[in-house]
Design a protein around this motif. Structure first.
Motif, PDB file in Angstrom:
ATOM      1  N   ARG A  13      47.538 -33.273  -0.691  1.00  0.00           N
ATOM      2  CA  ARG A  13      47.300 -34.754  -1.295  1.00  0.00           C
ATOM      3  C   ARG A  13      48.633 -35.330  -0.843  1.00  0.00           C
ATOM      4  O   ARG A  13      48.541 -36.755  -1.559  1.00  0.00           O
ATOM      5  CB  ARG A  13      46.895 -34.550  -2.678  1.00  0.00           C
ATOM      6  CG  ARG A  13      45.741 -33.855  -2.891  1.00  0.00           C
ATOM      7  CD  ARG A  13      45.095 -34.044  -4.302  1.00  0.00           C
ATOM      8  NE  ARG A  13      45.758 -33.795  -5.189  1.00  0.00           N
ATOM      9  CZ  ARG A  13      46.483 -34.489  -6.084  1.00  0.00           C
ATOM     10  NH1 ARG A  13      46.221 -35.809  -6.372  1.00  0.00           N
ATOM     11  NH2 ARG A  13      47.227 -33.979  -7.193  1.00  0.00           N
ATOM     12  N   LEU A  14      49.658 -35.044  -0.370  1.00  0.00           N
ATOM     13  CA  LEU A  14      50.706 -35.962  -0.118  1.00  0.00           C
ATOM     14  C   LEU A  14      50.796 -36.338   1.538  1.00  0.00           C
ATOM     15  O   LEU A  14      50.841 -35.638   2.515  1.00  0.00           O
ATOM     16  CB  LEU A  14      51.909 -35.128  -0.269  1.00  0.00           C
ATOM     17  CG  LEU A  14      53.356 -35.726  -0.144  1.00  0.00           C
ATOM     18  CD1 LEU A  14      53.478 -37.147  -0.561  1.00  0.00           C
ATOM     19  CD2 LEU A  14      54.480 -34.858  -0.479  1.00  0.00           C
ATOM     20  N   CYS A  15      50.813 -37.373   1.747  1.00  0.00           N
ATOM     21  CA  CYS A  15      50.777 -37.955   2.745  1.00  0.00           C
ATOM     22  C   CYS A  15      52.144 -38.670   3.293  1.00  0.00           C
ATOM     23  O   CYS A  15      52.908 -39.171   2.427  1.00  0.00           O
ATOM     24  CB  CYS A  15      49.762 -39.271   3.066  1.00  0.00           C
ATOM     25  SG  CYS A  15      49.691 -40.328   4.597  1.00  0.00           S
ATOM     26  N   ARG A  16      52.593 -38.318   4.358  1.00  0.00           N
ATOM     27  CA  ARG A  16      54.138 -38.492   5.062  1.00  0.00           C
ATOM     28  C   ARG A  16      53.700 -39.478   6.209  1.00  0.00           C
ATOM     29  O   ARG A  16      53.230 -38.914   7.154  1.00  0.00           O
ATOM     30  CB  ARG A  16      54.932 -37.446   4.966  1.00  0.00           C
ATOM     31  CG  ARG A  16      55.342 -36.661   3.860  1.00  0.00           C
ATOM     32  CD  ARG A  16      56.301 -35.393   4.263  1.00  0.00           C
ATOM     33  NE  ARG A  16      56.194 -34.610   3.093  1.00  0.00           N
ATOM     34  CZ  ARG A  16      57.185 -34.760   2.191  1.00  0.00           C
ATOM     35  NH1 ARG A  16      57.927 -35.788   2.210  1.00  0.00           N
ATOM     36  NH2 ARG A  16      57.253 -33.730   1.164  1.00  0.00           N
ATOM     37  N   LEU A  17      54.221 -40.769   6.221  1.00  0.00           N
ATOM     38  CA  LEU A  17      54.171 -41.652   7.256  1.00  0.00           C
ATOM     39  C   LEU A  17      55.760 -42.331   7.360  1.00  0.00           C
ATOM     40  O   LEU A  17      56.288 -42.565   6.769  1.00  0.00           O
ATOM     41  CB  LEU A  17      53.352 -43.199   6.870  1.00  0.00           C
ATOM     42  CG  LEU A  17      53.173 -43.893   7.903  1.00  0.00           C
ATOM     43  CD1 LEU A  17      52.207 -43.332   9.056  1.00  0.00           C
ATOM     44  CD2 LEU A  17      52.382 -45.314   7.303  1.00  0.00           C
ATOM     45  N   THR A  18      56.016 -41.595   8.889  1.00  0.00           N
ATOM     46  CA  THR A  18      57.565 -41.587   9.278  1.00  0.00           C
ATOM     47  C   THR A  18      57.754 -42.569  10.505  1.00  0.00           C
ATOM     48  O   THR A  18      56.791 -42.324  11.469  1.00  0.00           O
ATOM     49  CB  THR A  18      57.844 -40.287   9.253  1.00  0.00           C
ATOM     50  OG1 THR A  18      57.508 -39.475   8.181  1.00  0.00           O
ATOM     51  CG2 THR A  18      59.232 -40.367   9.498  1.00  0.00           C
ATOM     52  N   LEU A  19      58.624 -43.392  10.214  1.00  0.00           N
ATOM     53  CA  LEU A  19      59.032 -44.091  11.582  1.00  0.00           C
ATOM     54  C   LEU A  19      59.764 -43.105  12.332  1.00  0.00           C
ATOM     55  O   LEU A  19      60.743 -42.684  11.759  1.00  0.00           O
ATOM     56  CB  LEU A  19      60.017 -45.326  11.313  1.00  0.00           C
ATOM     57  CG  LEU A  19      59.210 -46.258   9.928  1.00  0.00           C
ATOM     58  CD1 LEU A  19      60.273 -47.480   9.883  1.00  0.00           C
ATOM     59  CD2 LEU A  19      58.067 -47.013  10.480  1.00  0.00           C
ATOM     60  N   ASN A  20      59.540 -42.991  13.530  1.00  0.00           N
ATOM     61  CA  ASN A  20      59.921 -42.002  14.513  1.00  0.00           C
ATOM     62  C   ASN A  20      60.573 -42.532  15.577  1.00  0.00           C
ATOM     63  O   ASN A  20      60.203 -42.113  16.737  1.00  0.00           O
ATOM     64  CB  ASN A  20      58.863 -40.792  14.580  1.00  0.00           C
ATOM     65  CG  ASN A  20      59.597 -39.547  15.183  1.00  0.00           C
ATOM     66  OD1 ASN A  20      60.818 -39.132  14.934  1.00  0.00           O
ATOM     67  ND2 ASN A  20      58.861 -38.796  16.250  1.00  0.00           N
ATOM     68  N   ARG A  21      61.612 -43.552  15.561  1.00  0.00           N
ATOM     69  CA  ARG A  21      62.303 -43.931  16.793  1.00  0.00           C
ATOM     70  C   ARG A  21      63.565 -43.903  16.416  1.00  0.00           C
ATOM     71  O   ARG A  21      64.457 -44.974  16.514  1.00  0.00           O
ATOM     72  CB  ARG A  21      61.645 -45.431  16.982  1.00  0.00           C
ATOM     73  CG  ARG A  21      61.961 -46.019  18.355  1.00  0.00           C
ATOM     74  CD  ARG A  21      61.364 -47.197  18.630  1.00  0.00           C
ATOM     75  NE  ARG A  21      61.641 -47.871  19.681  1.00  0.00           N
ATOM     76  CZ  ARG A  21      61.794 -49.374  19.749  1.00  0.00           C
ATOM     77  NH1 ARG A  21      61.765 -49.729  18.898  1.00  0.00           N
ATOM     78  NH2 ARG A  21      61.987 -49.758  20.925  1.00  0.00           N
ATOM     79  N   PRO A  22      64.288 -42.826  16.026  1.00  0.00           N
ATOM     80  CA  PRO A  22      65.660 -42.770  15.600  1.00  0.00           C
ATOM     81  C   PRO A  22      66.756 -43.232  16.521  1.00  0.00           C
ATOM     82  O   PRO A  22      67.781 -43.729  16.083  1.00  0.00           O
ATOM     83  CB  PRO A  22      65.942 -41.267  15.322  1.00  0.00           C
ATOM     84  CG  PRO A  22      65.124 -40.577  16.043  1.00  0.00           C
ATOM     85  CD  PRO A  22      63.736 -41.654  16.148  1.00  0.00           C
ATOM     86  N   GLU A  23      66.291 -43.191  17.887  1.00  0.00           N
ATOM     87  CA  GLU A  23      67.418 -43.636  18.973  1.00  0.00           C
ATOM     88  C   GLU A  23      67.418 -45.092  18.776  1.00  0.00           C
ATOM     89  O   GLU A  23      68.515 -45.537  19.204  1.00  0.00           O
ATOM     90  CB  GLU A  23      66.958 -43.104  20.421  1.00  0.00           C
ATOM     91  CG  GLU A  23      65.848 -43.902  20.844  1.00  0.00           C
ATOM     92  CD  GLU A  23      64.432 -43.602  20.342  1.00  0.00           C
ATOM     93  OE1 GLU A  23      63.312 -43.931  20.590  1.00  0.00           O
ATOM     94  OE2 GLU A  23      64.511 -42.517  19.453  1.00  0.00           O
ATOM     95  N   LYS A  24      66.704 -45.961  18.319  1.00  0.00           N
ATOM     96  CA  LYS A  24      66.705 -47.117  18.137  1.00  0.00           C
ATOM     97  C   LYS A  24      66.744 -47.455  16.488  1.00  0.00           C
ATOM     98  O   LYS A  24      66.555 -48.742  16.039  1.00  0.00           O
ATOM     99  CB  LYS A  24      65.425 -47.950  18.566  1.00  0.00           C
ATOM    100  CG  LYS A  24      65.239 -47.882  19.958  1.00  0.00           C
ATOM    101  CD  LYS A  24      66.104 -48.904  20.898  1.00  0.00           C
ATOM    102  CE  LYS A  24      65.956 -48.636  22.279  1.00  0.00           C
ATOM    103  NZ  LYS A  24      66.747 -49.752  22.916  1.00  0.00           N
TER     104      LYS A  24
END
Length: 249
Positions: A13-24
């Motif tokens: 029941r835990l949703c993880r939405l992650t920005l995944n552009r670490p190089e920028k």
């Protein structure tokens, strides 16, 4: 299909939405907003008790990708997509937690202001830099930031474009609490566990009442709550009996 610039998982029941552009430094572009919307489109809301928004790598988000912004879009399509997603994030029916380390600038700040609760590292950096680049907010910053920290402090942040540490942000009420860098994930998980241990129905209905009465006078808000609160849920009696059986009174 969404690209790998955004990841989304749902477990227990835990949703993880992650920005995944670490190089920028997770700088935002239109495609990332489209990807986030696509992930939410496929998400079974009834299975979610809490959502965590975070950024991969050393920064949450350095703001809007200026190259993307400079490319321009005379049709206004990009602005509609971006503003629409921020509003969608702010009105999700379940609690949304923003977990922030490193930079949280401008567009990133507008994203986290759409969350219900913000956790940051003590060394995170928050800033609104619209004025540095002759820009004016269109994702709700002038509305959400004053409501979070008060008008005078919001004017300071927006007019001066200064940056503030996680500890500064906690003192001004921008974040709920600031923690050491190494403790961010554990503190975020602990808060989510506390939320998930409670009734998802209660949390959804409480959030709905908070949103529906935002801006009303105390008297009007009280009246709305009285007439629109659904009150007891189907698990109430079961939970009371279990508590009594456990000797909790």
């Amino acid at each position: 299909m969404p690209s790998n610039a955004i990841t989304c998982t749902l477990e227990n029941r835990l949703c993880r939405l992650t920005l995944n552009r670490p190089e920028k430094l997770n700088a935002l572009n239109v495609a990332m907003f489209e990807d986030m919307a696509a992930h939410l489109d496929r998400l079974d809301y009834s299975a979610v008790g809490c959502l965590v928004l975070s950024g991969a790598g050393r920064s949450f988000c350095a703001g809007h990708d200026l190259d993307d912004l400079a490319a321009g879009d005379e049709s206004g399509r990009a602005e509609r997509i971006e503003n629409g997603f921020v509003e969608r994030l702010a009105t999700l029916p379940f609690p949304v937690i923003a977990s922030v380390r490193g930079h949280c600038y401008t567009g990133g700040l507008e994203l986290v202001l759409a969350a219900d609760i913000i956790i940051a590292t003590e060394t995170a950096r928050f800033a609104d830099t619209h004025a540095k680049f002759d820009l004016v907010p269109i994702w709700g910053l002038t509305q959400r930031l004053p409501r979070r920290i008060g008008m005078s402090k919001a004017r300071e942040m927006m007019f001066a474009a200064r940056s503030y540490s996680g500890l500064d942000a906690m003192a001004m009420g921008l974040v709920n609490f600031a923690v050491p860098e190494a403790a961010l994930e554990a503190e975020t998980d602990a808060l989510c566990a506390d939320i998930l241990a409670n009734s998802a129905r209660s949390n959804r209905e409480i959030k709905k009442l908070l949103d529906q009465t935002d801006g009303l006078s105390l008297a009007a808000g009280n009246a709305w709550e009285l007439h629109h609160s659904p009150g007891h849920g189907p698990e109430f009696s079961v939970l009371i009996r279990a508590r009594r059986a456990a000797g909790a009174g």
